[in-house]
Design a protein around this motif. Sequence first.
Motif, PDB file in Angstrom:
ATOM      1  N   ILE A  42       0.853  -1.191   0.000  1.00  0.00           N
ATOM      2  CA  ILE A  42       0.000   0.000   0.000  1.00  0.00           C
ATOM      3  C   ILE A  42       0.888   1.239   0.000  1.00  0.00           C
ATOM      4  O   ILE A  42       1.821   1.343   0.800  1.00  0.00           O
ATOM      5  CB  ILE A  42      -0.921   0.025   1.232  1.00  0.00           C
ATOM      6  N   VAL A  43       0.607   2.153  -0.898  1.00  0.00           N
ATOM      7  CA  VAL A  43       1.325   3.425  -0.961  1.00  0.00           C
ATOM      8  C   VAL A  43       0.352   4.535  -0.589  1.00  0.00           C
ATOM      9  O   VAL A  43      -0.772   4.592  -1.086  1.00  0.00           O
ATOM     10  CB  VAL A  43       1.908   3.675  -2.361  1.00  0.00           C
ATOM     11  N   GLY A  44       0.773   5.386   0.300  1.00  0.00           N
ATOM     12  CA  GLY A  44      -0.086   6.467   0.766  1.00  0.00           C
ATOM     13  C   GLY A  44      -0.299   7.539  -0.288  1.00  0.00           C
ATOM     14  O   GLY A  44       0.309   7.519  -1.370  1.00  0.00           O
ATOM     15  N   PRO A  45      -1.161   8.500   0.005  1.00  0.00           N
ATOM     16  CA  PRO A  45      -1.460   9.565  -0.970  1.00  0.00           C
ATOM     17  C   PRO A  45      -0.273  10.469  -1.221  1.00  0.00           C
ATOM     18  O   PRO A  45       0.552  10.704  -0.343  1.00  0.00           O
ATOM     19  CB  PRO A  45      -2.610  10.327  -0.298  1.00  0.00           C
ATOM     20  N   GLY A  46      -0.191  10.946  -2.453  1.00  0.00           N
ATOM     21  CA  GLY A  46       0.829  11.938  -2.794  1.00  0.00           C
ATOM     22  C   GLY A  46       0.378  13.321  -2.346  1.00  0.00           C
ATOM     23  O   GLY A  46      -0.589  13.492  -1.599  1.00  0.00           O
ATOM     24  N   ARG A  47       1.093  14.318  -2.847  1.00  0.00           N
ATOM     25  CA  ARG A  47       0.783  15.683  -2.422  1.00  0.00           C
ATOM     26  C   ARG A  47       1.055  16.667  -3.544  1.00  0.00           C
ATOM     27  O   ARG A  47       2.034  16.529  -4.286  1.00  0.00           O
ATOM     28  CB  ARG A  47       1.618  16.060  -1.194  1.00  0.00           C
ATOM     29  N   GLU A  48       0.158  17.651  -3.680  1.00  0.00           N
ATOM     30  CA  GLU A  48       0.358  18.780  -4.583  1.00  0.00           C
ATOM     31  C   GLU A  48       0.169  20.047  -3.765  1.00  0.00           C
ATOM     32  O   GLU A  48      -0.888  20.244  -3.165  1.00  0.00           O
ATOM     33  CB  GLU A  48      -0.648  18.737  -5.744  1.00  0.00           C
ATOM     34  N   ASN A  49       1.185  20.890  -3.751  1.00  0.00           N
ATOM     35  CA  ASN A  49       1.130  22.052  -2.871  1.00  0.00           C
ATOM     36  C   ASN A  49       1.763  23.261  -3.549  1.00  0.00           C
ATOM     37  O   ASN A  49       2.768  23.132  -4.275  1.00  0.00           O
ATOM     38  CB  ASN A  49       1.849  21.762  -1.552  1.00  0.00           C
ATOM     39  N   PHE A  50       1.161  24.427  -3.307  1.00  0.00           N
ATOM     40  CA  PHE A  50       1.653  25.670  -3.894  1.00  0.00           C
ATOM     41  C   PHE A  50       1.769  26.720  -2.787  1.00  0.00           C
ATOM     42  O   PHE A  50       0.888  26.834  -1.925  1.00  0.00           O
ATOM     43  CB  PHE A  50       0.691  26.185  -4.972  1.00  0.00           C
ATOM     44  N   THR A  51       2.852  27.484  -2.812  1.00  0.00           N
ATOM     45  CA  THR A  51       2.997  28.642  -1.926  1.00  0.00           C
ATOM     46  C   THR A  51       3.322  29.859  -2.788  1.00  0.00           C
ATOM     47  O   THR A  51       3.992  29.739  -3.828  1.00  0.00           O
ATOM     48  CB  THR A  51       4.126  28.439  -0.901  1.00  0.00           C
ATOM     49  N   THR A  52       2.846  31.012  -2.354  1.00  0.00           N
ATOM     50  CA  THR A  52       3.029  32.236  -3.142  1.00  0.00           C
ATOM     51  C   THR A  52       3.334  33.395  -2.206  1.00  0.00           C
ATOM     52  O   THR A  52       2.716  33.514  -1.133  1.00  0.00           O
ATOM     53  CB  THR A  52       1.771  32.560  -3.964  1.00  0.00           C
TER      54      THR A  52
END
Length: 394
Positions: free
Chosen positions: A323-333
């Motif tokens: 089982i592989v956990g969820p990935g992530r998409e993240n933005f900072t500005t």
Amino acid sequence: MQGNDIYNAATAPPFAYNPNANNVYFSTPSKSWVNGDVASKPFFPAGIQNMPQSYRAPGVAQFSFGVQHEVAPSMVWVVQYVGNIAWHQNVQRNINNFPVETNLNVRCNAGDGSNKYPGGDHCPNGSAPHALANTNFYRTYPGWAGINQQENTTNGTYNGFQTGLRIQNRWGLSGEVDYTWSHEIDLTTFDLNNVSNPWNLKYDKGSGSLDRRHILSINYVYHLPLFKNSSGWTKTLLGGWEIAGTALAESGVIPANQGPGLSISYDPIGLGGGYTNRPDQTGRTRYLKERNKWFDTSTFSAPIPAWLGGPNLGFGNARKDAIVGPGRENFTTSLYKTFAIREAASFQLRFESFNTLNHFQPNGLNTSYGGSQFGQITSAWDPRTLELGGKFSF
């Protein structure tokens, strides 16, 4: 030799011993002052940390090869390979379980003494299981409880392909775009971890807890050209602003160090503990990516107990990287400007956002088979956060 191995061994026999006897007379520690019962044999088995006679020095070899090329003025393209090999790495292994040749009736009683197996359990002799009076009588080394051996017997590898494009102050823009494809394989990922199967260390071989297969990372700083050629208050207030930020897209990792776990009320192995079991799995993991069902849980089941004919000593066949956990998409500005007050003083005004697009980013994932939340997302990364700040420099 690392210090933790010495420290852990120094607090146990023969260097230190702290036996416990509850509700007994100090003068007669085998007699209870609560009900007057007397133990037939005073028995205070000690659990210890030990090191093997062969304690090899750990080693790591790191290597890389890369090529850089200037594709345009102030723009560099990079391609490289990065890898390492680790050998004789630290691991902890319990060596005072029951012997694997222990009678199956004993294993039945040790593993399911409360008769919690679905539908009712029965031992090979036909009787219902019952709890053992004292499991320590059946251990490999009598007179001791658990013996946790600290040894350097595992290894690991990392292989990564990296490529990136970097720009430095071109068109008012500085930053880079980097992509990494990699694979990290080990038996245990972190220091002082216990192996799941003390009789077969390769039971834990697979993608480790640091194996994040894909990573795309972007960072930038851009000098906004607005009102660049203005003058007076217009340039002072509206010109000279900069925008900066990061963007990250990455795949997930296995949620636990040794993979999916078991949350059932019996032990299918029945060899006295000191190990960690996993469920059985049929077929590949299918990801639904829903909050209440991140993956298809129907392919998992509890292992068949060894005394009922289960294979692999009662260990489940699911890999630790099943089982592989969820990935992530993240933005900072960030949007900011520095206002000059005089030659030696300035004030910077900043507007910043974290998780700029306010995406739901799942984080925790329950991978313990038998639990009520098995396969569910249990936590998330923080929602969007906005900040306003200022800095005065002098």
